[in-house]
Design an enzyme around this catalytic site. Structure first.
Site, short mmCIF file in Angstrom:
data_model
loop_
_atom_site.label_atom_id
_atom_site.label_comp_id
_atom_site.label_asym_id
_atom_site.label_seq_id
_atom_site.Cartn_x
_atom_site.Cartn_y
_atom_site.Cartn_z
N LYS A 1 4.72 -6.71 -11.88
CA LYS A 1 3.95 -6.50 -13.12
C LYS A 1 3.83 -7.81 -13.91
O LYS A 1 2.82 -8.03 -14.57
CB LYS A 1 4.62 -5.43 -14.00
CG LYS A 1 4.54 -4.03 -13.42
CD LYS A 1 3.36 -3.26 -13.99
CE LYS A 1 3.33 -1.79 -13.64
NZ LYS A 1 2.94 -1.41 -12.31
N LYS B 1 0.25 -0.35 -2.31
CA LYS B 1 0.39 1.05 -2.71
C LYS B 1 -0.83 1.53 -3.50
O LYS B 1 -1.41 0.76 -4.25
CB LYS B 1 1.64 1.14 -3.61
CG LYS B 1 2.11 2.53 -3.88
CD LYS B 1 3.31 2.50 -4.80
CE LYS B 1 2.90 2.44 -6.25
NZ LYS B 1 3.92 2.81 -7.21
N LYS C 1 -2.27 4.08 -9.91
CA LYS C 1 -3.14 4.64 -10.96
C LYS C 1 -3.92 3.59 -11.71
O LYS C 1 -5.04 3.80 -12.10
CB LYS C 1 -2.29 5.31 -12.03
CG LYS C 1 -1.62 6.54 -11.67
CD LYS C 1 -0.85 7.02 -12.90
CE LYS C 1 0.63 7.08 -12.64
NZ LYS C 1 1.37 5.85 -12.80
N1 AQP Z 1 0.90 5.59 -3.84
C1 AQP Z 1 2.01 6.29 -4.01
N2 AQP Z 1 2.61 6.83 -2.93
C2 AQP Z 1 3.72 7.55 -3.07
N3 AQP Z 1 4.33 7.79 -4.24
C3 AQP Z 1 3.77 7.27 -5.33
N4 AQP Z 1 4.11 7.31 -6.62
C4 AQP Z 1 3.20 6.64 -7.36
N5 AQP Z 1 2.24 6.12 -6.55
C5 AQP Z 1 2.58 6.50 -5.29
C6 AQP Z 1 5.31 7.99 -7.10
O1 AQP Z 1 5.04 8.58 -8.36
C7 AQP Z 1 6.23 8.52 -9.15
C8 AQP Z 1 5.95 7.99 -10.53
O2 AQP Z 1 5.22 6.87 -10.53
P1 AQP Z 1 4.98 6.05 -11.87
O3 AQP Z 1 3.68 6.34 -12.40
O4 AQP Z 1 6.08 6.25 -12.85
O5 AQP Z 1 5.13 4.60 -11.38
P2 AQP Z 1 4.40 3.82 -10.28
O6 AQP Z 1 5.08 4.10 -8.99
O7 AQP Z 1 4.39 2.41 -10.78
O8 AQP Z 1 2.92 4.39 -10.23
P3 AQP Z 1 1.58 3.58 -10.21
O9 AQP Z 1 0.53 4.59 -9.93
O10 AQP Z 1 1.66 2.41 -9.30
O11 AQP Z 1 1.45 3.16 -11.71
P4 AQP Z 1 0.95 1.80 -12.29
O12 AQP Z 1 -0.40 1.55 -11.68
O13 AQP Z 1 0.87 1.98 -13.77
O14 AQP Z 1 1.99 0.80 -11.90
C9 AQP Z 1 7.23 7.70 -8.42
O15 AQP Z 1 8.19 8.58 -7.85
C10 AQP Z 1 6.42 6.99 -7.38
O16 AQP Z 1 7.19 6.73 -6.23
#
Ligand code: AQP
Length: 339
Positions: free
Chosen positions: A115, A197, A200
């Protein structure tokens, strides 16, 4: 005999609308746990602001996310669903645990490194210390397990280290949680870049599918999904190292249809990607259709959502405040009215 159910805690940041990755990697697994465990799931708005958010978007997404949790099948009668900032004990416990998290261990968190690289103009303190807040999120509820994706294992490890450090000083205060990792669909990758990955907060053209996307948008993104240069018979084959795009699509198809990789390879044995990719898209459209329809319905019922939020926060606060009070006593804080 202890007949109490084991406790699970997890949350998702409303930093973007929920994706197919959030659903397959997190929420879909949570649903299956409701009967066996006592589950707490929250909208992690405190975590979302480590990256600058548009206030109106954050507000909309947080409420949407609650509607989507329910639309995905998380029963609010069986699970405690709440907004993190509605339970102030999270912020309070997060501060306390900051004082028991070491600079070195926070510096090693891969999410901080990722990040910081992506937001070089806003490397704020929260981006660095969020793992202590996350430890608080978990330890407040005496969680036995944290259902995490592969990518979140490091956070659970740090929570365990912080809990053990605290317990080492003050006695048996925190329950030390274990990671709970689902076997299938643990990590869904971007359809445009299968080495990163599906997130969002990525742009649409980065190959992410939202759980509320319209069928035509889902189909368009799947038809454009990156695969590889293999053609014809046998190209649909599971090999994450050499065929990451196809393996990701197979994982998604497997989650949407319940078929095994061997069954999928057999089904598409003589087909090329021109047949396989739309088939995956259609399976996803059908998997997400009821969720989109139900969440649109729920979003029209603001009174219901407000009541869910209030009930969830009240239930979560009862447990969280008890743990916080115990911690305050242990570390030597004077409690209000001397209690
Ligand atoms: N692509 C993914 N595949 C599997 N698991 C996922 N998770 C998120 N994206 C995937 C799972 O969702 C939970 C919570 O995620 P989060 O929103 O708290 O954090 P993150 O993993 O950082 O999600 P993003 O979508 O990547 O958010 P941004 O874009 O804001 O950084 C976790 O259990 C995660 O494993």
């Amino acid at each position: 005999m202890d007949t109490a159910k084991k406790i699970m805690v997890s949350g998702i940041k409303p930093s973007g609308d929920l994706t197919l990755g959030s659903y397959i990697g997190a929420i879909k697994n949570w649903i299956a746990l409701a009967d066996e465990y006592d589950c707490y799931y929250f909208m992690a708005d405190l975590h979302a602001i480590t990256v600058r958010q548009n206030p109106a978007d954050l507000r909309r997404r947080t409420t949407n996310q609650l509607a989507q949790y329910v639309a995905c099948g998380l029963d609010p009668e069986k699970n405690t669903l709440f907004i993190q900032s509605h339970v102030p004990a999270h912020a309070e416990m997060g501060w306390v645990l900051n004082c028991y998290a070491m600079f070195g261990e926070l510096s090693r968190m891969t999410q901080f490194k990722d990040k910081s690289a992506k937001n070089a103009d806003n490397i704020n303190g929260g981006l660095f210390t969020y793992p202590a807040l996350m430890a608080g999120d978990i330890l407040l509820y005496n969680a036995d397990y944290v259902p995490v994706g592969e990518d979140q294992k490091q956070h659970c490890e740090l929570t365990r280290d912080i809990a053990n450090r605290f317990n080492g000083i003050y006695g048996d205060v925190f329950k030390v949680p274990e990671p709970y990792i689902a076997k299938v669909g643990a990590r869904i990758m971007s359809l445009a870049d299968p080495t990163s990955k599906m997130s969002k907060s990525e742009d649409e053209d980065k190959g992410r599918i939202l759980i509320t996307d319209k069928p035509e948008d889902i189909m368009r993104t799947f038809k454009r999904a990156i695969t590889d240069s293999d053609t014809g018979a046998g190209c649909v084959h599971y090999d994450p190292e050499n065929k990451p795009g196809v393996s990701n699509l197979m994982t998604i198809y497997s989650c949407a249809t319940g078929k095994t990789f061997a069954e999928i390879e057999k089904e598409f044995a003589s087909a090329g990607y021109g047949v396989f990719k739309p088939a995956v898209g259609e399976a996803v459209v059908e998997m997400l259709r009821p969720i989109r329809e139900k969440s649109e319905d729920l979003m029209k019922n603001k009174d219901y959502l407000n009541k869910l939020m209030a009930d969830g926060a009240e239930k979560a606060s009862r447990v969280a405040n008890r743990t916080l009070k115990k911690v305050y006593k242990k570390i030597g804080f004077v409690l209000p009215n001397g209690k």
